[in-house]
Scaffold this motif. Sequence first.
Motif, PDB file in Angstrom:
ATOM      1  N   TRP A  26       0.937  -1.190  -0.021  1.00 40.46           N
ATOM      2  CA  TRP A  26       0.175  -0.050   0.094  1.00 40.46           C
ATOM      3  C   TRP A  26       0.742   1.173   0.006  1.00 40.46           C
ATOM      4  CZ3 TRP A  26      -3.666  -0.579   4.442  1.00 40.46           C
ATOM      5  CH2 TRP A  26      -4.510  -1.946   4.443  1.00 40.46           C
ATOM      6  N   CYS A  70       2.855   5.339   6.972  1.00 36.01           N
ATOM      7  CA  CYS A  70       2.030   6.301   7.421  1.00 36.01           C
ATOM      8  C   CYS A  70       3.079   7.669   7.891  1.00 36.01           C
ATOM      9  CB  CYS A  70       1.321   5.876   8.699  1.00 36.01           C
ATOM     10  SG  CYS A  70       2.194   5.296  10.208  1.00 36.01           S
ATOM     11  N   GLY A  71       4.219   7.249   8.258  1.00 36.21           N
ATOM     12  CA  GLY A  71       5.336   8.415   8.559  1.00 36.21           C
ATOM     13  C   GLY A  71       5.240   8.738   9.911  1.00 36.21           C
ATOM     14  N   ILE A  72       4.478   7.912  10.860  1.00 38.97           N
ATOM     15  CA  ILE A  72       4.555   8.378  12.386  1.00 38.97           C
ATOM     16  C   ILE A  72       6.069   8.335  13.022  1.00 38.97           C
ATOM     17  CG2 ILE A  72       3.902   7.760  14.663  1.00 38.97           C
ATOM     18  CD1 ILE A  72       1.114   7.030  13.472  1.00 38.97           C
TER      19      ILE A  72
ATOM     20  N   THR B  17      -5.424  -4.894   8.462  1.00 38.01           N
ATOM     21  CA  THR B  17      -5.870  -4.095   7.262  1.00 38.01           C
ATOM     22  C   THR B  17      -6.446  -2.541   7.750  1.00 38.01           C
ATOM     23  OG1 THR B  17      -8.046  -5.257   7.696  1.00 38.01           O
ATOM     24  CG2 THR B  17      -6.332  -5.876   5.617  1.00 38.01           C
ATOM     25  N   GLY B  18      -5.963  -1.984   8.832  1.00 41.20           N
ATOM     26  CA  GLY B  18      -6.197  -0.619   9.115  1.00 41.20           C
ATOM     27  C   GLY B  18      -5.623   0.299   8.389  1.00 41.20           C
ATOM     28  N   CYS B  19      -6.088   1.630   8.506  1.00 41.88           N
ATOM     29  CA  CYS B  19      -5.529   2.509   7.456  1.00 41.88           C
ATOM     30  C   CYS B  19      -4.175   2.799   7.938  1.00 41.88           C
ATOM     31  CB  CYS B  19      -6.209   3.663   7.327  1.00 41.88           C
ATOM     32  SG  CYS B  19      -7.957   3.723   6.850  1.00 41.88           S
ATOM     33  N   PRO B  20      -3.431   3.431   6.907  1.00 42.17           N
ATOM     34  CA  PRO B  20      -1.826   3.812   7.531  1.00 42.17           C
ATOM     35  C   PRO B  20      -2.083   4.951   8.546  1.00 42.17           C
ATOM     36  CG  PRO B  20      -2.004   4.092   5.044  1.00 42.17           C
ATOM     37  CD  PRO B  20      -3.411   3.734   5.443  1.00 42.17           C
ATOM     38  N   GLY B  21      -1.440   4.702   9.687  1.00 39.74           N
ATOM     39  CA  GLY B  21      -1.423   5.844  10.642  1.00 39.74           C
ATOM     40  C   GLY B  21      -2.818   5.718  11.600  1.00 39.74           C
ATOM     41  N   CYS B  22      -3.230   4.644  11.695  1.00 44.89           N
ATOM     42  CA  CYS B  22      -4.578   4.470  12.275  1.00 44.89           C
ATOM     43  C   CYS B  22      -4.254   4.403  13.867  1.00 44.89           C
ATOM     44  CB  CYS B  22      -5.278   3.155  11.790  1.00 44.89           C
ATOM     45  SG  CYS B  22      -6.864   2.831  12.829  1.00 44.89           S
ATOM     46  N   PRO B 219      -1.402  11.283   7.598  1.00 41.07           N
ATOM     47  CA  PRO B 219      -1.367  10.257   8.669  1.00 41.07           C
ATOM     48  C   PRO B 219      -0.094  10.339   9.776  1.00 41.07           C
ATOM     49  CG  PRO B 219      -1.223   9.492   6.369  1.00 41.07           C
ATOM     50  CD  PRO B 219      -1.436  10.750   6.404  1.00 41.07           C
ATOM     51  N   MET B 220       0.932  11.028   9.185  1.00 44.35           N
ATOM     52  CA  MET B 220       2.161  11.173  10.202  1.00 44.35           C
ATOM     53  C   MET B 220       1.606  11.873  11.359  1.00 44.35           C
ATOM     54  SD  MET B 220       4.620  13.465   8.050  1.00 44.35           S
ATOM     55  CE  MET B 220       5.963  12.534   8.301  1.00 44.35           C
TER      56      MET B 220
END
Lengths: 90, 296
Positions: A26, A70-72, B17-22, B219-220
């Motif tokens: 993804w 996500c980049g966290i 299957t959670g979204c990125p940064g969930c 998301p970050m």
Amino acid sequence: MSRSYEDIPLTPISDTPSTMNMTGLWRVFRPVVDLDKCKKCTLCWKFCPDAAIVLVDGKPKIDLRYCKGCGICANECLAECIIMVKEEAE
Amino acid sequence: MSPVTIPEVEHAYPGSTGCPGCGANLVMRYLLKGLGERTILTIPACCWAVMPGYWPSHCLKVPMVYCAFEATGASLSGMRAALDMKGVEDVTVVGFAGDGGTVDIGLQALSGAAERETDALYVMYDNEAYMNTGIQRSGATPWGAWTATTPVGPSRDYKREPKKDIMSIMEAHGIPYAATVSVAHPEDFVKKAKKAKDVRGFKFIHALSPCPPGWKMNPMKTVEVARLAVDTNVFPLYEIENGRVRITKKGKGLPIKDYLSIQRRFGHLTEEEVKRMQESVDSSFKALEQREAREG
């Protein structure tokens, strides 16, 4: 009346670990770690929503098979040693 | 010495299957780190109903049952009763539901379970709307927020009703333990989960769970926005133990604008409206502080 589990109607049950889902596909941005700058604060590991980072001697090893990008980790890193680089089509 | 401040053991596999940064993924991760492997979850329709993965895969290492949207409270009472019949005492039964499944649809079953004093823990991960079905407003959506059913547009139809105060509702049931937790403060989170596990009776945890698609943000910023919610006193961290309030983590008292400005769901608010929100946050936080001083 005592009934056994065999009387219960058939129910779908998950029996496979989610490691079969390659969620790394993804990803739009890929985290790149500069291990020399790493101060071993472990914040990237602590805040990874997907548990896709393991610590090796206190430093992060990102599992790109599952990292969703996500980049966290890059946002939280105290030493600013993680940058997000755009993935390119192969 | 390792600076790791929360348990290193993971109770979930990667590949959810959670979204990125969930934020909800982090809520589950910290909750299970606190509770340990002797845990059974019951989950109604919510984001977490789809996040464990595609059948037959599953990301949790602990057992989990899907229940109907409105039935989390009934389901956890039933699971506790079955374990009691079998003489299993060391397993924590957990109801894990979103804000819609808690403050709207699941409220009566939740209230029933609290009234029956079921020995279980109920965790509400609050992403402040029905995110799984496409960001519709819920009773937990804050005043002023854009959602798909409170569209802003030229007529500015943002949500005009305040967020339902679930902590007060649960406290009114006289439960022994209720707490708020944030994904930006995992140490505090894990401590409260451990504490809730050891209390007998019905326990309630309210977790703020930032949602990048629903809150319209990068998301970050998930952890950053959760930290700002605490620092601006929008979401203070406290626990209510046998009717006594204790604030567990003091925020920095930053202006609410810092919290709102990273989320585009609040992007339409005028300065006047932001000021109104600030006044409302200030007065409720002051009331909480005064109550703590009175009871402490």
